[in-house]
Design a protein around this motif. Structure first.
Motif, short mmCIF file in Angstrom:
data_model
loop_
_atom_site.label_atom_id
_atom_site.label_comp_id
_atom_site.label_asym_id
_atom_site.label_seq_id
_atom_site.Cartn_x
_atom_site.Cartn_y
_atom_site.Cartn_z
N PHE A 1 129.77 -66.31 15.46
CA PHE A 1 130.50 -67.54 15.80
C PHE A 1 129.50 -68.67 16.04
CE2 PHE A 1 132.87 -70.11 19.00
CZ PHE A 1 133.91 -70.50 18.18
N SER B 1 128.85 -71.95 13.66
CA SER B 1 129.06 -73.24 14.31
C SER B 1 127.85 -74.15 14.13
CB SER B 1 129.32 -73.06 15.80
OG SER B 1 130.37 -72.19 16.00
N LEU C 1 136.88 -72.04 15.05
CA LEU C 1 135.86 -72.10 14.00
C LEU C 1 136.31 -73.01 12.86
CD1 LEU C 1 133.13 -70.69 13.91
CD2 LEU C 1 134.11 -69.00 12.41
N LYS D 1 135.74 -76.63 13.18
CA LYS D 1 134.37 -77.08 12.90
C LYS D 1 134.33 -78.08 11.75
CE LYS D 1 129.96 -75.22 11.45
NZ LYS D 1 129.86 -76.10 10.30
N ALA E 1 134.39 -67.21 8.38
CA ALA E 1 132.99 -67.40 8.79
C ALA E 1 132.09 -67.47 7.55
CB ALA E 1 132.55 -66.25 9.69
#
Lengths: 323, 131
Positions: A255, A259, B47, B50, B125
């Motif tokens: 994470f 980020s 996330l 983002k 991700a």
């Protein structure tokens, strides 16, 4: 320093310590002062000679802690080494060039697609001359501004200058990976503990092993059976908990890396996938006949990972996919 | 939204109930596992944000520990809401009657939820990392 009387021949021109007559800060074991100027840390001479023929002296960044103003976190070879401050840097987080003592001889950073960008000494000073004082925050935004991390080597040059070669971003990335590796070992240990305890628990319950052990030791079978089952049950739960914590930490690291635009390796992705499956399976199989099979899987995977890490200093995924 | 919250818990409960277990209660396991899944869902949404908000301004230790912070919040919510207050009993009875003949579908939904949640996080991700 007068070698016969052990007294200083002149006051410290830089006033580095509370008394100008303190040679090497009263610490001749870990510091040297070959020219009467600033003290240097002993043990860095060989590296200096090897890496920097001429007058520049390499200083171990570990030894540069504790002088100057603010602090920043430094990494070397991907390992967070310590928080330290470049001497005579201005206060505040991050390394700034405003004190004019810090000279960046070269500077490079690696983007997530692997591209390396470098500036030489003149280019950096050109930026400095333009008034972009904060080398990391303003001129090189990839480093993320104040408090950002970089992988650097510090060189002490002459009397006044600290020369830093910095490798931006890669330090953070490698550090993140290092953390993930460490967290991975937590998961593996958890897997081994959980797997062993769960399998032992199941085996003992199935074969009435507690009774056999109790008889052979001369204890009451009931008591030993209860104690053994209780202990193994706790160990199994603790192992599962450790595995879960490791999974959470790995999750958090991914994470964090996403980020902050730090690349995730294939090995990390695969490792995360396997951990997810194991944690999920361990949860669902709790107290069922499938528990020993999941535990066996966790045990084999955890032991394989630990063995791989001990023998090759890499995880199984890293060995297969590379970093 | 609250119905969805209940519905997913019940689906998970049915998945846990599929197999016989000793020494552990299905509703307790479903509750804590639900907290893990909800944590993953929450962080996946964060996330995704983002793309709009630069997350790198957030302290790295908060980010790295984010899983546990969010997990503890969800864990306590699930524990108090479902277990401590005894809501799980009402909920299970209600849904047992309501979905008497649709339990297989709910099990499939529960299984899908368990599988999709981590896969989605890993894929997002991976995608964001490639951007």
């Amino acid at each position: 320093m007068n070698l016969r009387t052990h007294e200083p021949m002149s006051p410290d021109p830089y006033g580095e310590f509370f008394s100008p007559y303190l040679a090497m800060g009263n610490n001749p074991v870990s510091t040297i002062d070959p020219d009467g100027g600033r003290v240097m840390r002993s043990g860095s001479g060989a590296a200096f000679e090897a890496d920097n023929p001429g007058r520049e002296r390499k200083v171990d960044p570990f030894d540069m802690k504790g002088t100057g103003g603010g602090g920043t976190t430094y990494y070397r070879d991907g390992m967070q080494i310590e928080s330290w401050t470049v001497p005579k840097s201005t206060s505040g987080s991050g390394v700034t060039m405003s004190s004019a003592n810090i000279v960046f001889t070269s500077y490079s950073y690696t983007t997530k697609d692997g591209k390396v960008t470098s500036w030489n000494h003149d280019a950096i000073w050109a930026q400095y001359d333009k008034g972009l004082n904060n080398a990391f925050g303003t001129s090189f935004p990839q480093l993320g501004g104040n408090g950002s991390n970089f992988n650097g080597t510090a060189y002490y040059s002459g009397q006044d200058q600290v020369i830093v070669t910095a490798y931006a971003n890669s330090g953070v990335g490698q550090s993140g990976f290092q953390l993930a590796e460490n967290f991975g070992q937590v998961i593996n240990t958890g897997g081994v503990v959980y797997g062993s305890a769960e399998i032992a628990l199941q085996t003992i319950s199935k074969n009435n092993g507690a009774q056999t052990i109790g008889r052979s030791l001369g204890f009451g079978t009931q008591r030993i059976a209860q104690a053994l089952r209780g202990t193994l049950g706790i160990v199994s739960k603790v192992g599962k908990g450790i595995g879960f914590v490791g999974y959470g930490l790995q999750f958090g690291t991914i994470f964090y890396k996403v980020s902050n635009n730090i690349s995730i390796s294939t090995a990390e992705q695969v490792g995360m996938g396997i951990s997810t499956v194991l944690v999920g399976a361990a949860w669902i199989a709790t107290g069922t006949v499938a528990a020993p099979f999941v535990a066996g899987g966790a045990l084999i995977y955890g032991a394989g990972q630990l063995g791989s890490y001990i023998l090759t200093e890499k995880t199984l995924e890293e060995n297969y996919f590379g970093k | 939204m609250i119905n969805l919250f209940h519905y997913l818990y019940y689906s998970l409960y049915l998945v846990f109930k599929l197999v016989k277990r000793v020494g552990e209660k299905d509703e307790n396991l479903a509750s804590s596992f639900y907290a893990i899944l909800l944590t993953t869902n929450t962080l996946t949404i964060v996330l995704l944000l983002k793309v709009l908000v630069p997350l790198n301004l957030i302290n790295q230790y908060i980010l790295k520990g984010s899983f546990f912070i969010v997990f503890m919040i969800w864990y306590l919510i699930c524990k108090f809401y479902f277990l401590k207050t005894g809501n799980y009993l009402k909920l299970i009875n209600y849904y047992d009657t309501k979905f008497k003949y649709k339990k297989k579908q709910l099990v499939v939904i529960g299984m899908s939820y368990i599988l999709i949640t981590p896969i989605l996080f890993i894929l997002i991700a991976f995608w964001l990392n490639k951007l």
